[in-house]
Write a protein that holds these residues in place. Structure first.
Motif, PDB file in Angstrom:
ATOM      1  N   GLU A   1      -9.442 -49.630 -15.000  1.00 43.37           N
ATOM      2  CA  GLU A   1     -10.788 -49.218 -13.878  1.00 43.37           C
ATOM      3  C   GLU A   1      -9.788 -48.674 -12.905  1.00 43.37           C
ATOM      4  OE1 GLU A   1     -13.568 -48.695 -11.770  1.00 43.37           O
ATOM      5  OE2 GLU A   1     -13.488 -49.804 -13.752  1.00 43.37           O
ATOM      6  N   GLY A   2     -10.240 -47.249 -13.318  1.00 44.62           N
ATOM      7  CA  GLY A   2      -9.318 -46.271 -12.074  1.00 44.62           C
ATOM      8  C   GLY A   2      -8.513 -44.868 -13.217  1.00 44.62           C
ATOM      9  N   LYS A   3      -8.153 -45.869 -14.523  1.00 49.41           N
ATOM     10  CA  LYS A   3      -7.234 -44.920 -15.144  1.00 49.41           C
ATOM     11  C   LYS A   3      -8.120 -43.034 -15.804  1.00 49.41           C
ATOM     12  CE  LYS A   3      -4.166 -44.124 -18.866  1.00 49.41           C
ATOM     13  NZ  LYS A   3      -2.941 -44.023 -18.726  1.00 49.41           N
ATOM     14  N   LYS A   4      -6.430 -42.426 -15.296  1.00 43.58           N
ATOM     15  CA  LYS A   4      -7.305 -41.309 -15.538  1.00 43.58           C
ATOM     16  C   LYS A   4      -5.976 -40.991 -16.952  1.00 43.58           C
ATOM     17  CE  LYS A   4      -7.518 -40.068 -10.178  1.00 43.58           C
ATOM     18  NZ  LYS A   4      -8.104 -41.083 -10.083  1.00 43.58           N
ATOM     19  N   ILE A   5      -7.311 -39.886 -17.349  1.00 43.20           N
ATOM     20  CA  ILE A   5      -7.082 -39.144 -18.244  1.00 43.20           C
ATOM     21  C   ILE A   5      -7.114 -37.535 -18.316  1.00 43.20           C
ATOM     22  CG2 ILE A   5      -7.574 -39.201 -21.053  1.00 43.20           C
ATOM     23  CD1 ILE A   5      -8.977 -41.780 -20.502  1.00 43.20           C
ATOM     24  N   ARG A   6      -5.605 -37.003 -18.325  1.00 42.13           N
ATOM     25  CA  ARG A   6      -5.509 -35.656 -18.472  1.00 42.13           C
ATOM     26  C   ARG A   6      -6.971 -34.957 -19.815  1.00 42.13           C
ATOM     27  NH1 ARG A   6      -3.946 -32.268 -14.628  1.00 42.13           N
ATOM     28  NH2 ARG A   6      -3.135 -34.192 -13.789  1.00 42.13           N
TER      29      ARG A   6
ATOM     30  N   LEU B   1     -11.694 -50.408 -27.132  1.00 45.00           N
ATOM     31  CA  LEU B   1     -11.037 -49.066 -27.862  1.00 45.00           C
ATOM     32  C   LEU B   1     -12.226 -48.225 -28.237  1.00 45.00           C
ATOM     33  CD1 LEU B   1      -7.435 -49.351 -27.442  1.00 45.00           C
ATOM     34  CD2 LEU B   1      -8.697 -49.182 -25.518  1.00 45.00           C
ATOM     35  N   LYS B   2     -13.348 -48.004 -28.108  1.00 42.57           N
ATOM     36  CA  LYS B   2     -14.087 -47.503 -28.343  1.00 42.57           C
ATOM     37  C   LYS B   2     -14.150 -46.145 -28.431  1.00 42.57           C
ATOM     38  CE  LYS B   2     -17.364 -50.506 -31.078  1.00 42.57           C
ATOM     39  NZ  LYS B   2     -17.761 -51.361 -30.107  1.00 42.57           N
ATOM     40  N   PRO B   3     -14.036 -45.106 -29.062  1.00 41.76           N
ATOM     41  CA  PRO B   3     -13.766 -43.452 -28.292  1.00 41.76           C
ATOM     42  C   PRO B   3     -15.515 -43.127 -28.039  1.00 41.76           C
ATOM     43  CG  PRO B   3     -13.307 -43.776 -30.931  1.00 41.76           C
ATOM     44  CD  PRO B   3     -14.034 -44.577 -30.369  1.00 41.76           C
ATOM     45  N   GLN B   4     -14.983 -42.149 -26.796  1.00 39.53           N
ATOM     46  CA  GLN B   4     -16.167 -42.817 -25.517  1.00 39.53           C
ATOM     47  C   GLN B   4     -16.797 -40.457 -25.573  1.00 39.53           C
ATOM     48  OE1 GLN B   4     -17.808 -45.181 -23.145  1.00 39.53           O
ATOM     49  NE2 GLN B   4     -16.315 -45.450 -25.175  1.00 39.53           N
ATOM     50  N   ARG B   5     -17.537 -40.284 -25.755  1.00 36.21           N
ATOM     51  CA  ARG B   5     -18.116 -38.826 -25.726  1.00 36.21           C
ATOM     52  C   ARG B   5     -18.296 -38.555 -23.949  1.00 36.21           C
ATOM     53  NH1 ARG B   5     -21.649 -36.456 -30.750  1.00 36.21           N
ATOM     54  NH2 ARG B   5     -19.196 -37.295 -31.439  1.00 36.21           N
ATOM     55  N   VAL B   6     -17.963 -37.316 -24.697  1.00 39.26           N
ATOM     56  CA  VAL B   6     -17.538 -36.411 -22.353  1.00 39.26           C
ATOM     57  C   VAL B   6     -19.127 -35.033 -23.255  1.00 39.26           C
ATOM     58  CG1 VAL B   6     -16.349 -36.060 -20.247  1.00 39.26           C
ATOM     59  CG2 VAL B   6     -15.503 -37.979 -21.460  1.00 39.26           C
TER      60      VAL B   6
ATOM     61  N   TYR C   1     -13.904 -35.899 -13.564  1.00 42.18           N
ATOM     62  CA  TYR C   1     -15.338 -36.395 -13.941  1.00 42.18           C
ATOM     63  C   TYR C   1     -15.473 -37.832 -13.947  1.00 42.18           C
ATOM     64  CZ  TYR C   1     -16.104 -32.417 -16.730  1.00 42.18           C
ATOM     65  OH  TYR C   1     -16.394 -30.361 -17.043  1.00 42.18           O
ATOM     66  N   ARG C   2     -15.928 -38.675 -14.067  1.00 45.06           N
ATOM     67  CA  ARG C   2     -15.995 -40.391 -13.885  1.00 45.06           C
ATOM     68  C   ARG C   2     -16.939 -40.859 -14.807  1.00 45.06           C
ATOM     69  NH1 ARG C   2     -19.513 -44.356 -11.980  1.00 45.06           N
ATOM     70  NH2 ARG C   2     -18.730 -46.162 -11.325  1.00 45.06           N
TER      71      ARG C   2
ATOM     72  N   ASP D   1      -7.259 -28.095 -15.625  1.00 45.24           N
ATOM     73  CA  ASP D   1      -7.534 -29.272 -16.798  1.00 45.24           C
ATOM     74  C   ASP D   1      -8.655 -30.375 -16.129  1.00 45.24           C
ATOM     75  OD1 ASP D   1      -5.144 -28.433 -18.115  1.00 45.24           O
ATOM     76  OD2 ASP D   1      -4.277 -29.794 -16.712  1.00 45.24           O
ATOM     77  N   ALA D   2      -9.361 -31.299 -16.937  1.00 49.06           N
ATOM     78  CA  ALA D   2     -10.248 -32.092 -17.386  1.00 49.06           C
ATOM     79  C   ALA D   2      -9.493 -33.474 -16.601  1.00 49.06           C
ATOM     80  CB  ALA D   2     -11.325 -31.852 -17.776  1.00 49.06           C
ATOM     81  N   ILE D   3      -9.809 -34.243 -15.547  1.00 49.72           N
ATOM     82  CA  ILE D   3      -9.417 -35.503 -14.845  1.00 49.72           C
ATOM     83  C   ILE D   3     -10.953 -36.116 -14.914  1.00 49.72           C
ATOM     84  CG2 ILE D   3      -8.254 -36.947 -12.974  1.00 49.72           C
ATOM     85  CD1 ILE D   3      -6.942 -33.958 -13.961  1.00 49.72           C
TER      86      ILE D   3
END
Length: 181
Positions: free
Chosen positions: A50-55, A27-32, A15-16, A69-71
């Motif tokens: 920019e480009g940081k990946k969260i697993r 650092l506001k929480p983001q809804r995906v 996901y982007r 996993d969702a990346i």
């Protein structure tokens, strides 16, 4: 005997995530919303770039050995007047000539909302003022906002033109002397 391979996990899902400059800094929480339709709130890590990946473990495609996993790749949106410099945020702030000469309290935008800033009397363009703790959250605390003053000289102001023409400016000195000219 031979051990059989563990059942295959499902595929990872990519996901982007576009994140506003202000949200990334604060650092506001983001809804995906995942392809499964599930909605998750993601906490952005300190030092997010920019480009940081969260697993997100187990939020990918299902498989016999469990879900993949969702990346999530973070895409920080550029801002129309803030720029990032490490954990600091830079802002060019236009100020009126009278505010620079006499000093003033002016309202300044920050990623956390507007604050009042004291412009010292006799400030020149390119003077940098620091708003502590108004930058990005880094690994070791929060950066600052660096405000560069830009003195705005109005065009076509007859009163100002007349004043400057009549100003003898004794002791003005040469502001370019240090450049050898």
């Amino acid at each position: 005997g031979r051990r059989s391979a563990p059942p295959q996990k499902g595929a990872d899902a990519a996901y982007r995530l576009p994140v506003s400059f202000e949200d990334a800094a604060a650092l506001k929480p983001q809804r995906v919303t995942l392809s499964s339709g599930k909605t998750i709130d993601i906490k952005l890590p300190k030092g997010v770039e920019e480009g940081k990946k969260i697993r997100l473990a187990g939020q990918g495609q299902p498989g016999p050995g469990g879900n993949g996993d969702a990346i999530v790749t973070i895409a920080i949106q550029p801002h129309r007047f803030f720029t990032r410099e490490g954990d600091n945020i830079r802002l060019d702030l236009p100020v009126r000539l009278d505010e620079a000469v006499l000093g003033a309290k002016v309202k300044v935008p920050t990623v956390d909302g507007p604050v009042m800033l004291s412009v010292p009397a006799g400030s020149s363009s390119a003077k940098v003022l620091r708003l502590k703790g108004k930058g990005f959250h880094g690994k070791s605390g929060r950066g600052d906002q660096l405000v560069t003053l830009m003195v705005d000289v109005p065009a076509g102001d007859a009163e100002l033109k007349s004043f400057v023409e009549g100003w003898n400016g004794k002791g003005k000195g040469n502001p370019r002397a240090a450049l050898g000219v």
